[in-house]
Design a protein around this motif. Sequence first.
Motif, mmCIF file in Angstrom:
data_model
loop_
_atom_site.group_PDB
_atom_site.id
_atom_site.type_symbol
_atom_site.label_atom_id
_atom_site.label_comp_id
_atom_site.label_asym_id
_atom_site.label_seq_id
_atom_site.Cartn_x
_atom_site.Cartn_y
_atom_site.Cartn_z
ATOM 1 N N UNK A 46 -13.970 14.738 48.318
ATOM 2 C CA UNK A 46 -13.674 14.967 46.906
ATOM 3 C C UNK A 46 -12.231 14.752 46.509
ATOM 4 N N UNK A 47 -11.401 14.232 47.420
ATOM 5 C CA UNK A 47 -9.967 14.093 47.137
ATOM 6 C C UNK A 47 -9.695 13.144 45.968
ATOM 7 N N UNK A 48 -10.283 11.956 46.022
ATOM 8 C CA UNK A 48 -10.028 10.959 44.981
ATOM 9 C C UNK A 48 -10.606 11.407 43.643
ATOM 10 N N UNK A 49 -11.701 12.150 43.660
ATOM 11 C CA UNK A 49 -12.257 12.676 42.416
ATOM 12 C C UNK A 49 -11.251 13.591 41.726
ATOM 13 N N UNK A 50 -10.559 14.411 42.499
ATOM 14 C CA UNK A 50 -9.557 15.318 41.927
ATOM 15 C C UNK A 50 -8.441 14.527 41.249
ATOM 16 N N UNK A 51 -7.875 13.537 41.949
ATOM 17 C CA UNK A 51 -6.744 12.811 41.360
ATOM 18 C C UNK A 51 -7.199 11.955 40.181
ATOM 19 N N UNK A 52 -8.412 11.408 40.223
ATOM 20 C CA UNK A 52 -8.904 10.642 39.085
ATOM 21 C C UNK A 52 -9.080 11.524 37.856
ATOM 22 N N UNK A 53 -9.493 12.769 38.069
ATOM 23 C CA UNK A 53 -9.623 13.699 36.950
ATOM 24 C C UNK A 53 -8.251 14.018 36.357
ATOM 25 N N UNK A 54 -7.242 14.225 37.219
ATOM 26 C CA UNK A 54 -5.892 14.512 36.733
ATOM 27 C C UNK A 54 -5.312 13.315 35.986
ATOM 28 N N UNK A 55 -5.599 12.118 36.473
ATOM 29 C CA UNK A 55 -5.076 10.906 35.833
ATOM 30 C C UNK A 55 -5.798 10.576 34.539
ATOM 31 N N UNK A 56 -6.963 11.194 34.304
ATOM 32 C CA UNK A 56 -7.726 10.902 33.105
ATOM 33 C C UNK A 56 -8.726 9.783 33.292
ATOM 34 N N UNK A 57 -8.949 9.351 34.534
ATOM 35 C CA UNK A 57 -9.906 8.290 34.807
ATOM 36 C C UNK A 57 -11.330 8.824 34.948
ATOM 37 N N UNK A 58 -11.465 10.153 34.982
ATOM 38 C CA UNK A 58 -12.770 10.788 35.090
ATOM 39 C C UNK A 58 -12.780 12.029 34.211
ATOM 40 N N UNK A 59 -13.759 12.140 33.356
ATOM 41 C CA UNK A 59 -13.948 13.341 32.539
ATOM 42 C C UNK A 59 -14.923 14.252 33.274
ATOM 43 N N UNK A 60 -14.435 15.392 33.762
ATOM 44 C CA UNK A 60 -15.263 16.279 34.579
ATOM 45 C C UNK A 60 -16.196 17.102 33.701
ATOM 46 N N UNK A 61 -17.240 17.628 34.332
ATOM 47 C CA UNK A 61 -18.227 18.438 33.609
ATOM 48 C C UNK A 61 -17.606 19.736 33.093
#
Length: 369
Positions: free
Chosen positions: A36-51
Amino acid sequence: MSLDVSLRHAFPGFTLDARFEAPAGVTALFGRSGSGKTTVVNALAGLLAVDHGHARINGTVLFDTETGARIPPHRRRIGYVFQEGRLFPHLTVRQNLSYGRWFAGSRVRAADGDAFARLIALLGIEALLDRRPGTLSGGEKQRVAIGRALLSFPRLLLMDEPLAALDEARKAEILPFLERLAHETEVPILYVSHSVAEVARLATTVVALENGQVVRTGTPVEVLSDPRAVPTLGIRDAGAVIRARVLRHHADGLSELETAAGPLFLPQVAAAVGTWVRVRIHAQDVILSRTAPVGLSALNILSVEVAALRMGEGPGVVVQLRAGEERLLARITRRSAEALALAPGLACHAILKSVAVAQGDVWIEGRDD
């Protein structure tokens, strides 16, 4: 810098449910592939909108699903360095770097005019400015990518396994630059890695992820020496980091270091007498004895005390050892642990061959004076 993160996001067959806080410095997100590491950084960068969840940097809300607050990615002031440099191939190095300054806009005009010159000197890329990315080595590309990210004057730098695509020679080339970056810039770094050696060398804080959840948070010394973290670290990579001071260099090519557990002899350490260093010692290289052994070729016999034991699923046992404030790990068989009657509080000796510690596992911290 304080980073407050709470994320929950579901993928088919996998759910990320991670919460952590990180102080200033280099925070390493550590875990195996798929943790889940890359998911965390993508969420911080705004590349992923988390639930569900939120992220805050120094109190500034990047996003919060409860309130609906969300800063667009291009306004978050976050630099992102990927596994590959992702440089613009049609631009020179100078132009790639200038793109970062252009992206920062007014923040550059308010910044020190010498920032560009200082950064290229820090990264050692002065001679590359007029070259194009296609002529650069992997390590050179990554240094330029780091420079471009920093010249956007970010409030946070995300680095997603920046050494993963490099061979060992290129990793050895770029690691010293990352160390300088961590020590000589004030930009906090969230560093993603599944390499224990990188984490031990660079991090000030470690957040260990396993199956989408945070299983341990602390300093590298605390996390790497915790027997409970061994499944996350991996049995063969398990080991601890201790601090030592260079006491003297001997004519036979050995350096003598002073530790809380006694003298430690290692192959020549490239540091002046009086310098503090960090030494990573693999758990599989440590042998235990109830009594001080004699007649051994191993030069390092350290006085320690058993702090804790963790039984593995197989025949192995991981033993945490205490020497003052320092911690070591030893990986032995269950049969040996029973034969030695190991238990918390038992005084014993940790034995380590000098040649078991590679030069790449010794890092210079500096002098007190």
